[in-house]
Write an enzyme that holds these catalytic residues in place. Structure first.
Site, PDB file in Angstrom:
ATOM      1  N   GLY A  17      16.515  96.061  -8.026  1.00  0.00           N
ATOM      2  CA  GLY A  17      15.321  96.248  -7.207  1.00  0.00           C
ATOM      3  C   GLY A  17      14.457  95.003  -7.162  1.00  0.00           C
ATOM      4  O   GLY A  17      14.385  94.247  -8.124  1.00  0.00           O
ATOM      5  N   SER A  18      13.818  94.787  -6.008  1.00  0.00           N
ATOM      6  CA  SER A  18      12.954  93.610  -5.861  1.00  0.00           C
ATOM      7  C   SER A  18      11.539  94.006  -5.460  1.00  0.00           C
ATOM      8  O   SER A  18      10.804  93.227  -4.876  1.00  0.00           O
ATOM      9  CB  SER A  18      13.548  92.657  -4.821  1.00  0.00           C
ATOM     10  OG  SER A  18      13.616  93.290  -3.552  1.00  0.00           O
ATOM     11  N   GLY A  19      11.155  95.245  -5.746  1.00  0.00           N
ATOM     12  CA  GLY A  19       9.782  95.679  -5.516  1.00  0.00           C
ATOM     13  C   GLY A  19       8.882  95.176  -6.640  1.00  0.00           C
ATOM     14  O   GLY A  19       9.216  94.217  -7.329  1.00  0.00           O
ATOM     15  N   GLY A  21       8.244  96.523  -9.533  1.00  0.00           N
ATOM     16  CA  GLY A  21       8.916  96.668 -10.818  1.00  0.00           C
ATOM     17  C   GLY A  21       9.927  95.560 -11.051  1.00  0.00           C
ATOM     18  O   GLY A  21       9.881  94.840 -12.050  1.00  0.00           O
ATOM     19  N   GLU A 180      -4.396 105.315   5.877  1.00  0.00           N
ATOM     20  CA  GLU A 180      -4.505 103.947   6.370  1.00  0.00           C
ATOM     21  C   GLU A 180      -3.861 103.793   7.743  1.00  0.00           C
ATOM     22  O   GLU A 180      -4.433 103.162   8.636  1.00  0.00           O
ATOM     23  CB  GLU A 180      -3.893 102.984   5.347  1.00  0.00           C
ATOM     24  CG  GLU A 180      -4.836 102.840   4.150  1.00  0.00           C
ATOM     25  CD  GLU A 180      -4.245 102.091   2.965  1.00  0.00           C
ATOM     26  OE1 GLU A 180      -5.025 101.490   2.219  1.00  0.00           O
ATOM     27  OE2 GLU A 180      -3.025 102.122   2.780  1.00  0.00           O
ATOM     28  N   ASP A 318       8.740 103.561  -9.331  1.00  0.00           N
ATOM     29  CA  ASP A 318       8.789 104.868  -8.658  1.00  0.00           C
ATOM     30  C   ASP A 318       9.982 105.708  -9.086  1.00  0.00           C
ATOM     31  O   ASP A 318      10.059 106.890  -8.760  1.00  0.00           O
ATOM     32  CB  ASP A 318       8.854 104.677  -7.131  1.00  0.00           C
ATOM     33  CG  ASP A 318       7.526 104.216  -6.557  1.00  0.00           C
ATOM     34  OD1 ASP A 318       6.571 104.062  -7.339  1.00  0.00           O
ATOM     35  OD2 ASP A 318       7.450 104.014  -5.333  1.00  0.00           O
TER      36      ASP A 318
END
Lengths: 451, 451
Positions: A17-19, A21, A180, A318
């Site tokens: 993952g590259s979010g 976290g 939003e 998440d």
């Protein structure tokens, strides 16, 4: 965890993952004596909290999605690989990723899984083509095409009924993203597009926010929720609480309100009503005796964020389920910092048994409602309005990656919030008007007429 | 042309296209006592000369593709409509456009057709999936995905042969677009991506420019062509002149050089070898006795840019064929100014018979080769290098629409040309790696194995 870097090679950490976290896990290992491989299915680090601004024409994708390998270019111990993770073997300690036709197996000593979550339709996956979520840059560009395309189509059509339908925008789910995006659709119609059409008046667009719970921004409490709701209503947004969506199709959606079902005919539907964790959560849990996933597919981790029996496998962001930790950037970042701290300590001889449990420090939460107006919660302090908006501005700038992106974002906000322009109204031919939704709708009608 | 605004309604002008020709035609009628309808198949005005910078990650789509209706918002006599023109009837004076399922018929008194041109594969349309052109924002984003995706795939693969193939980039056609995009691919590899990979060295990428003629930038003459060629070669680009492309497939292309055919295995192919006018050209010519289209499908217009027998139908820009007028922005803009001048004069009583023929004023041409280096031709003056690059910079800024876009473009160039960063390296999942090409290739193999 046996640290076997004495076997002549360095300890290998694989991050999925590259979010928030994944990126912060890689950064946390910057000076560690390890080999890091970060595997992700996109080439960028996505700043998801601003995705709604891409969907509504304020920012370009570049500003919120810098290339992961450029961010980590100088971190020589880290390799970034593009690929879909299709297998994890906790016994063999391998991760299998796939890119086009190539499979690649990467071996780890420590694994940090930060694969995130996607939109959930609570079992109604056929809603997705008609009401895309807001999780990826593809989603945001798809929505930009649909939102702006709806105004274009309304200008062209000569049917009054169809014109009304085209000018009705529905956002499902009143969490921060829903609030939003609905606020920005309203501002787009009322300010940016004002005067740009001849057959329609975009300021007459009907903008609706639907929420199943009894308040806007449920986790932020009734006071701030009401504040946000009042502000939205002042902007002309219809807020429908205690309202369930029971069906979605090309022409609109069916909702249940006060026990009765009725239709809302609308072209643009945005889904921000729930999340479903990556299937990698279940894949891991199934290999660990006594580890479960929760209803949203998140892994119920041990107090040290690992899975039972595998102290070298951390699940963060998440994808992890820890009571009291919301699925937000802060939780993911703190999980990443915690996991990398344990790995670094154990390289120097500490034992997994000595780990102190992960403790989440709640720095607060916030959501913008419109220009100059946000709601903000820090501990027991709650406030809204312009001051909260300034706090939002500062915080988001701080977390945006790259000085170029900060400068362009500030400049774009200046144009949009002080003026009324938007620099990114361009839509591609491929994304204009939900061609996919239209096609699926035709496929379904065809099937119905055949069946 | 009979001006019938004395019949109680205003003279109606329909413009087809939102490129340089269409936009400047609309602007030319700003103060005229007419009703203008501009029909285009995209919602934006595309600044095509900078499209290659979108493909190579320097600019976002927004900077070069502002929304046409926002540009023309204050021009109250003008309506902008999105739609594909599917019919033109010169007798009935109607234009039929289509958007999704709706057809709309618009009646005109004067018609200005500025529908432009698309990439031409000289009858080999199956090349297109493997070697996209550079005509639309979709093309540019597709190419960005392919170019950056090729480096990603090279990093992942363990086959040395496949790695080499992935790191070979071929641009076909050495006109301004070809020269500019090949230069930027070389700079992307050598500067921006340097040090960002671990298994490959992007600076070792092989970048090839193929041209069938015997010089780079053929219309600019041998001196400037040689200057551009030398500069490209200094950057490591292989320039292959007198070379024909005879076949293109997923794995690479076949070229004929010195009478012999050989293969170049490569993942990324960019096609900029020729243009084909919009089919609307033929549609119009077929309705006018004695009007022909040339080999590229452009309408051979009368000296006043109209079609024979229809002095109220102007064809301008890349769709018109006038000896000595190149298919560039200048030609389109001058054609638009000329056409709108005639319309305005005739509203005040002038007669079509009095029209003076269109005269093209050649303001010169230029092409950038790399940062700080361009070639420039103004009349008989030819120069290259830094001075030409400054001229390029000034001119492109002048013609970019919108102060926001100018500011962001200058800032982006500052980052990319003085530094080595690029703000728009993000690629979407949909565009990463030519999925379309791969799928088509599989379809073809499947058909072969079946057939």
């Amino acid at each position: 965890m046996t640290v076997d870097n004495n076997a002549g090679r360095r300890h290998r950490v694989v991050i999925i993952g590259s979010g928030f976290g994944g990126l912060f896990a890689a950064k946390g290992l910057k000076r560690a004596d390890v080999d890091v491989t970060l595997i992700a299915k996109t080439t960028h680090h996505l700043f998801q909290p601003l995705l709604y601004q891409v969907a509504t024409g304020i920012l370009s994708v570049g500003e919120i999605a810098p290339a992961t390998r450029i961010i980590l270019r100088k971190q020589r111990n880290t390799q970034v690989l593009l690929g879909d993770v299709v297998g994890i073997d906790l016994e063999k300690k391998t991760v299998t990723s796939k890119l086009l036709d190539w499979e690649r197996v990467t071996t780890y000593d420590s694994l940090i899984v930060a694969a995130g979550a996607q939109q959930s339709y609570f079992g109604n996956d056929h809603f997705e083509a008609f009401a895309p979520g807001m999780k990826t840059v593809d989603d945001a560009l798809e929505l930009r095409g649909r939102i702006l395309g709806a105004f274009e189509a309304a200008e062209v059509t000569t049917s009054e009924e169809e014109r009304k339908r085209r000018l009705t925008f529905v956002v499902v789910g009143a969490g921060p993203t829903g609030v939003e995006v609905v606020g920005q659709i309203a501002e787009l119609a009322d300010r940016t597009l004002k005067g740009a059409f001849r057959s329609i008046d975009p300021t007459h667009a009907r903008v609706i926010l639907i929420e199943a719970a009894s308040a806007v921004l449920p986790p932020m409490g009734p006071k701030l929720g009401l504040k946000a709701q009042r502000r939205l209503e002042k902007m002309g947004v219809e807020v429908k609480l205690n309202t369930m969506v029971t069906d979605v199709d090309y022409m609109g959606l069916t909702v249940k309100e006060d026990g009765e079902e009725h239709r809302i005919e609308c072209a643009v539907k945005v889904w921000s009503a729930g999340v479903q964790a990556s299937p990698l959560g279940k894949l891991i849990a199934d290999q660990s005796d006594g580890t479960e996933v929760d209803r949203a597919g998140r892994v119920v981790v041990e107090p040290d964020l690992t899975v039972k029996g595998h102290p070298n496998v951390f699940v963060i962001g998440d994808l992890m389920s820890v009571p009291g930790v919301p699925g937000m950037a802060q939780g993911a970042i703190q999980g990443a910092v915690y996991a990398t701290k344990q790995i670094k300590a154990e390289l120097k001889g500490a034992q997994p048994a000595d780990r102190k449990p992960f403790k989440y420090f709640n720095k607060g939460s916030m959501a913008t409602v419109s220009r100059f107006s946000a709601v903000c919660q820090i501990g027991k302090i709650e406030f809204g309005g312009f001051l909260a908006w300034l706090a939002w501005l500062g915080l988001h700038l701080y977390y945006l990656v790259g000085s170029r992106n900060r400068i362009v974002a500030v400049y774009s906000w200046f144009i949009t919030f002080l003026g009324r322009g938007r620099g990114q109204l361009a839509i591609t031919e491929r994304w204009v008007f939900a061609r996919r939704a239209l096609e699926q709708s035709r496929d379904q009608s065809a099937q119905k007429s055949i069946g």
